[in-house]
Design a protein around this motif. Structure first.
Motif, mmCIF file in Angstrom:
data_model
loop_
_atom_site.group_PDB
_atom_site.id
_atom_site.type_symbol
_atom_site.label_atom_id
_atom_site.label_comp_id
_atom_site.label_asym_id
_atom_site.label_seq_id
_atom_site.Cartn_x
_atom_site.Cartn_y
_atom_site.Cartn_z
ATOM 1 N N ARG A 1 0.857 -1.188 0.000
ATOM 2 C CA ARG A 1 0.000 0.000 0.000
ATOM 3 C C ARG A 1 0.885 1.228 0.000
ATOM 4 N N LEU A 2 0.526 2.185 -0.815
ATOM 5 C CA LEU A 2 1.273 3.434 -0.850
ATOM 6 C C LEU A 2 0.668 4.396 0.154
ATOM 7 N N ILE A 3 1.514 5.126 0.823
ATOM 8 C CA ILE A 3 1.064 6.143 1.744
ATOM 9 C C ILE A 3 0.928 7.439 0.955
ATOM 10 N N GLN A 4 -0.249 8.000 0.954
ATOM 11 C CA GLN A 4 -0.511 9.202 0.186
ATOM 12 C C GLN A 4 -0.481 10.428 1.091
ATOM 13 N N PHE A 5 0.189 11.466 0.653
ATOM 14 C CA PHE A 5 0.150 12.746 1.334
ATOM 15 C C PHE A 5 0.474 13.820 0.315
ATOM 16 N N LYS A 6 0.119 15.041 0.646
ATOM 17 C CA LYS A 6 0.348 16.141 -0.282
ATOM 18 C C LYS A 6 1.842 16.337 -0.480
ATOM 19 N N THR A 7 2.268 16.363 -1.726
ATOM 20 C CA THR A 7 3.694 16.484 -1.999
ATOM 21 C C THR A 7 4.195 17.913 -1.900
ATOM 22 N N GLU A 8 3.298 18.891 -1.818
ATOM 23 C CA GLU A 8 3.760 20.267 -1.727
ATOM 24 C C GLU A 8 4.131 20.666 -0.304
ATOM 25 N N GLN A 9 3.868 19.788 0.657
ATOM 26 C CA GLN A 9 4.244 20.072 2.041
ATOM 27 C C GLN A 9 4.724 18.805 2.730
ATOM 28 N N HIS B 1 12.187 21.759 14.470
ATOM 29 C CA HIS B 1 12.871 21.930 13.180
ATOM 30 C C HIS B 1 11.912 22.335 12.059
ATOM 31 N N LYS B 2 10.796 22.958 12.418
ATOM 32 C CA LYS B 2 9.755 23.241 11.427
ATOM 33 C C LYS B 2 10.277 24.001 10.201
ATOM 34 N N ASP B 3 11.024 25.069 10.426
ATOM 35 C CA ASP B 3 11.522 25.866 9.296
ATOM 36 C C ASP B 3 12.498 25.073 8.431
ATOM 37 N N VAL B 4 13.380 24.314 9.078
ATOM 38 C CA VAL B 4 14.357 23.511 8.336
ATOM 39 C C VAL B 4 13.634 22.423 7.542
ATOM 40 N N ILE B 5 12.619 21.820 8.138
ATOM 41 C CA ILE B 5 11.840 20.786 7.444
ATOM 42 C C ILE B 5 11.237 21.354 6.168
ATOM 43 N N GLU B 6 10.625 22.503 6.271
ATOM 44 C CA GLU B 6 10.000 23.116 5.095
ATOM 45 C C GLU B 6 11.030 23.461 4.022
ATOM 46 N N THR B 7 12.172 23.977 4.452
ATOM 47 C CA THR B 7 13.231 24.320 3.501
ATOM 48 C C THR B 7 13.765 23.071 2.799
ATOM 49 N N ASP C 1 11.306 21.509 0.327
ATOM 50 C CA ASP C 1 11.253 22.221 -0.955
ATOM 51 C C ASP C 1 12.504 22.009 -1.800
ATOM 52 N N GLY C 2 13.657 21.755 -1.160
ATOM 53 C CA GLY C 2 14.887 21.757 -1.920
ATOM 54 C C GLY C 2 15.705 20.477 -1.958
ATOM 55 N N SER C 3 15.278 19.431 -1.244
ATOM 56 C CA SER C 3 16.106 18.226 -1.184
ATOM 57 C C SER C 3 15.292 16.972 -1.495
ATOM 58 N N GLU C 4 15.597 16.394 -2.632
ATOM 59 C CA GLU C 4 14.933 15.141 -2.999
ATOM 60 C C GLU C 4 15.282 14.043 -1.996
ATOM 61 N N LEU D 1 18.499 17.170 9.212
ATOM 62 C CA LEU D 1 18.001 18.390 9.835
ATOM 63 C C LEU D 1 19.106 19.190 10.505
ATOM 64 N N SER D 2 20.133 18.509 10.951
ATOM 65 C CA SER D 2 21.224 19.158 11.682
ATOM 66 C C SER D 2 22.378 19.591 10.789
ATOM 67 N N ALA D 3 22.404 19.105 9.565
ATOM 68 C CA ALA D 3 23.507 19.423 8.650
ATOM 69 C C ALA D 3 23.452 20.895 8.255
ATOM 70 N N PRO D 4 24.615 21.501 8.086
ATOM 71 C CA PRO D 4 24.608 22.885 7.620
ATOM 72 C C PRO D 4 24.004 22.951 6.224
ATOM 73 N N PRO D 5 23.319 24.044 5.916
ATOM 74 C CA PRO D 5 22.713 24.161 4.586
ATOM 75 C C PRO D 5 23.773 24.112 3.500
ATOM 76 N N ARG D 6 23.424 23.434 2.426
ATOM 77 C CA ARG D 6 24.354 23.325 1.288
ATOM 78 C C ARG D 6 24.207 24.556 0.413
ATOM 79 N N ASP D 7 25.325 25.003 -0.105
ATOM 80 C CA ASP D 7 25.332 26.142 -0.997
ATOM 81 C C ASP D 7 24.675 25.737 -2.308
ATOM 82 N N ALA D 8 23.746 26.535 -2.772
ATOM 83 C CA ALA D 8 22.993 26.211 -3.992
ATOM 84 C C ALA D 8 23.789 26.477 -5.257
ATOM 85 N N SER D 9 24.974 27.022 -5.156
ATOM 86 C CA SER D 9 25.733 27.350 -6.363
ATOM 87 C C SER D 9 26.380 26.152 -6.993
#
Length: 94
Positions: free
Chosen positions: A7-15, A27-33, A36-39, A86-94
């Motif tokens: 069975r697949l677990i369904q949830f909204k992929t935009e959040q 870690h709410k803000d980090v989770i959202e970031t 949005d940015g990490s596959e 969640l604890s890792a420093p943010p990766r540079d997007a460049s």
């Protein structure tokens, strides 16, 4: 052993899944970031939610102790992986 259809677990992929936000409320803000940015983060979240649902079903059915313990071990491994992300420093997007 009878193989059942997964069975697949369904949830909204935009959040992020609610389970992740509830499990790591500080870690709410980090989770959202990351959502949005990490596959990789989205995949680990999906695996965590799926494993948790599988454990819940196993505990409610007549699955053996070993199956339940394997799910618990998997969930702990995924929890640690999420904490590392969640604890890792943010990766540079460049």
């Amino acid at each position: 052993m009878i193989m059942r259809e997964s069975r697949l677990i369904q949830f909204k992929t935009e959040q992020p899944p609610r389970l992740i936000s509830e499990r790591f409320p500080d870690h709410k803000d980090v989770i959202e970031t990351l959502w949005d940015g990490s596959e990789e983060f989205r995949e680990v979240c999906t695996d965590f939610v799926t494993a948790r649902a599988s454990l819940d079903r196993a505990e409610q059915s007549k699955h053996g102790f070993r199956t339940i313990e394997r799910y618990r071990e998997l969930i702990e491994e995924l929890r640690l992986e999420l904490l590392a992300l969640l604890s890792a420093p943010p990766r540079d997007a460049s």
